[in-house]
Write an enzyme that holds these catalytic residues in place. Sequence first.
Site, PDB file in Angstrom:
ATOM      1  N   PHE A  59       0.859  -1.177   0.000  1.00 25.74           N
ATOM      2  CA  PHE A  59       0.000   0.000   0.000  1.00 25.74           C
ATOM      3  C   PHE A  59       0.904   1.239   0.000  1.00 25.74           C
ATOM      4  O   PHE A  59       1.844   1.320   0.793  1.00 25.74           O
ATOM      5  CB  PHE A  59      -0.841  -0.056   1.275  1.00 25.74           C
ATOM      6  CG  PHE A  59      -2.035   0.840   1.278  1.00 25.74           C
ATOM      7  CD1 PHE A  59      -3.218   0.456   0.682  1.00 25.74           C
ATOM      8  CD2 PHE A  59      -1.976   2.085   1.902  1.00 25.74           C
ATOM      9  CE1 PHE A  59      -4.330   1.279   0.705  1.00 25.74           C
ATOM     10  CE2 PHE A  59      -3.082   2.918   1.923  1.00 25.74           C
ATOM     11  CZ  PHE A  59      -4.261   2.507   1.321  1.00 25.74           C
ATOM     12  N   ARG A  74     -12.145  -6.132  -6.650  1.00 21.60           N
ATOM     13  CA  ARG A  74     -11.896  -6.905  -5.428  1.00 21.60           C
ATOM     14  C   ARG A  74     -13.225  -7.221  -4.751  1.00 21.60           C
ATOM     15  O   ARG A  74     -14.077  -6.349  -4.603  1.00 21.60           O
ATOM     16  CB  ARG A  74     -11.004  -6.111  -4.458  1.00 21.60           C
ATOM     17  CG  ARG A  74      -9.603  -5.839  -4.996  1.00 21.60           C
ATOM     18  CD  ARG A  74      -8.721  -5.186  -3.929  1.00 21.60           C
ATOM     19  NE  ARG A  74      -9.372  -4.026  -3.321  1.00 21.60           N
ATOM     20  CZ  ARG A  74      -8.915  -3.388  -2.249  1.00 21.60           C
ATOM     21  NH1 ARG A  74      -7.806  -3.810  -1.659  1.00 21.60           N
ATOM     22  NH2 ARG A  74      -9.548  -2.336  -1.766  1.00 21.60           N
ATOM     23  N   TYR A  84     -10.361  -0.469  10.906  1.00 24.42           N
ATOM     24  CA  TYR A  84     -11.600  -0.247  10.146  1.00 24.42           C
ATOM     25  C   TYR A  84     -11.851  -1.212   9.008  1.00 24.42           C
ATOM     26  O   TYR A  84     -12.867  -1.111   8.354  1.00 24.42           O
ATOM     27  CB  TYR A  84     -11.651   1.199   9.639  1.00 24.42           C
ATOM     28  CG  TYR A  84     -10.442   1.665   8.840  1.00 24.42           C
ATOM     29  CD1 TYR A  84     -10.260   1.262   7.530  1.00 24.42           C
ATOM     30  CD2 TYR A  84      -9.504   2.530   9.410  1.00 24.42           C
ATOM     31  CE1 TYR A  84      -9.166   1.706   6.796  1.00 24.42           C
ATOM     32  CE2 TYR A  84      -8.407   2.973   8.689  1.00 24.42           C
ATOM     33  CZ  TYR A  84      -8.242   2.560   7.380  1.00 24.42           C
ATOM     34  OH  TYR A  84      -7.163   2.995   6.663  1.00 24.42           O
ATOM     35  N   LYS A  85     -10.931  -2.134   8.756  1.00 24.98           N
ATOM     36  CA  LYS A  85     -11.186  -3.103   7.676  1.00 24.98           C
ATOM     37  C   LYS A  85     -11.944  -4.295   8.270  1.00 24.98           C
ATOM     38  O   LYS A  85     -13.106  -4.155   8.629  1.00 24.98           O
ATOM     39  CB  LYS A  85      -9.869  -3.459   6.993  1.00 24.98           C
ATOM     40  CG  LYS A  85      -9.354  -2.266   6.173  1.00 24.98           C
ATOM     41  CD  LYS A  85      -7.954  -2.433   5.634  1.00 24.98           C
ATOM     42  CE  LYS A  85      -7.555  -1.185   4.846  1.00 24.98           C
ATOM     43  NZ  LYS A  85      -6.116  -1.014   4.716  1.00 24.98           N
ATOM     44  N   ASP A 114       2.978  -4.892   8.417  1.00 23.26           N
ATOM     45  CA  ASP A 114       1.682  -4.212   8.317  1.00 23.26           C
ATOM     46  C   ASP A 114       0.590  -5.256   8.145  1.00 23.26           C
ATOM     47  O   ASP A 114       0.529  -5.943   7.128  1.00 23.26           O
ATOM     48  CB  ASP A 114       1.701  -3.234   7.139  1.00 23.26           C
ATOM     49  CG  ASP A 114       0.458  -2.350   7.143  1.00 23.26           C
ATOM     50  OD1 ASP A 114      -0.630  -2.866   7.467  1.00 23.26           O
ATOM     51  OD2 ASP A 114       0.576  -1.153   6.828  1.00 23.26           O
TER      52      ASP A 114
END
Length: 420
Positions: free
Chosen positions: A131, A392, A237-238, A212
């Site tokens: 990312f 995705r 938050y995922k 990460d």
Amino acid sequence: MPLPVDTSEAHALALDAHDPLAGFRARFHLPPGTIYMLGNSLGLVSLDAEASILHALDDWKRLGVDGWSDADPPWFRLAETIGQSACALVGALPGEVVATGTTTVNVHSLLATFYRPGGRRTRILADELNFPSDLYAIQGHLRMRGLDPAEHLVLARSTDGRTLDEARIIDLMTDEIALVHLPSVLYRSGQLLDVERLAAAAAGHGIPLSLDCCHSAGTVPHRLHDWNVDCAMWCGYKYLNAGPGSTAFLFVHQKHWAQKPLLSGWFGFVKARQFEMLPEFDHERSAGGWQISSPGILGAAALEGALRITLEAGVDRIREKSIALTEYLIGLVDALVPGAREGASVRIGSPRDPARRGGHVSLECGPSARRVFDSLRAHGIAVDFRPPDVIRVAPAALYNTFHEVWVVAMALAQAVASAS
Ligand SMILES: *Cc1c(COP(=O)(O)O)cnc(C)c1O
């Protein structure tokens, strides 16, 4: 060759009927009229998270500043309290996890401590598929030390543009590398890296590993302590469903607690003496020592309820269902989309081996990807589009059903047929 999947709707319904986690769906607010498959981007709000936010708000109304000591749980230790419950998710010892900051801030805070260039060891090893925010943070740290990222940021390359080969990453762990920073799961292809192997190799070369876990926390079990990962961070938050921009997490292996946090702030001070307000920084010997500022109580409060659900379901059962959902999706795409099995129309861009895959499936849809995506959206299917051609799909174990996966696959087959 795996057995061809049963493509009937009745089979989808039967899978739901036998799903031990099916009951959790009723504890989430589901966007109306939508099949939501974006849990890898922003997880949904649960009734539990909503209640814990309202509870914190109520404490604030009733207690004002006394909430720091008298709220339930006291705000003063909320970051540690929540960190404590998150330990089970990632295989950490008590004290190794704290809820604090946000992902990129935590990358910065940990790099400040764990990137210690010296002598020949000046470079940071990362990968070209991470990312971008992580790479930006690394570039900043190199520049702060007067080092040119073009030379000192070593990026492991992907040969297929989707996945990384652990052996190639390990080959790059030379005596010029001062730190390795990698994702556990790649955000585009969903590849799950063999962290245990990478951590052992890094330790063998005397290089700290920073990990990460944004795309694995809450959907894949970890053993951060036993694997000897030096430090790690992940967002709330995922798959953890704690809300947009919610408080994130930071892990520091117990063996490093004596190190000085260099992005220091008063919330990292020795807890029992924090209010002595001394001018000299002395940090708490736990991950809590890496906190910088007062915790954002309302954002962190959501984590309480959200984590409770995840822990109740259990990360092993979540992983089991998550694999079943993504296997089912891939099986249906193979069976329903002509040419998919050969990669001629839609190509499965995620590893087909479930042990090498995180929680989402990346579908490479070729030149008509945008039209396929628009058609799915028009059918109320929330997935995401990563230009140029990746869609995705993230079926979340806590609130998605097998029947929803079936509907998505049927809609995809139809969209591909009419878009090509
Ligand atoms: C989601 C994600 C981020 C997001 O960073 P924020 O600081 O929360 O905006 C960073 N890194 C990775 C690998 C991610 O998956």
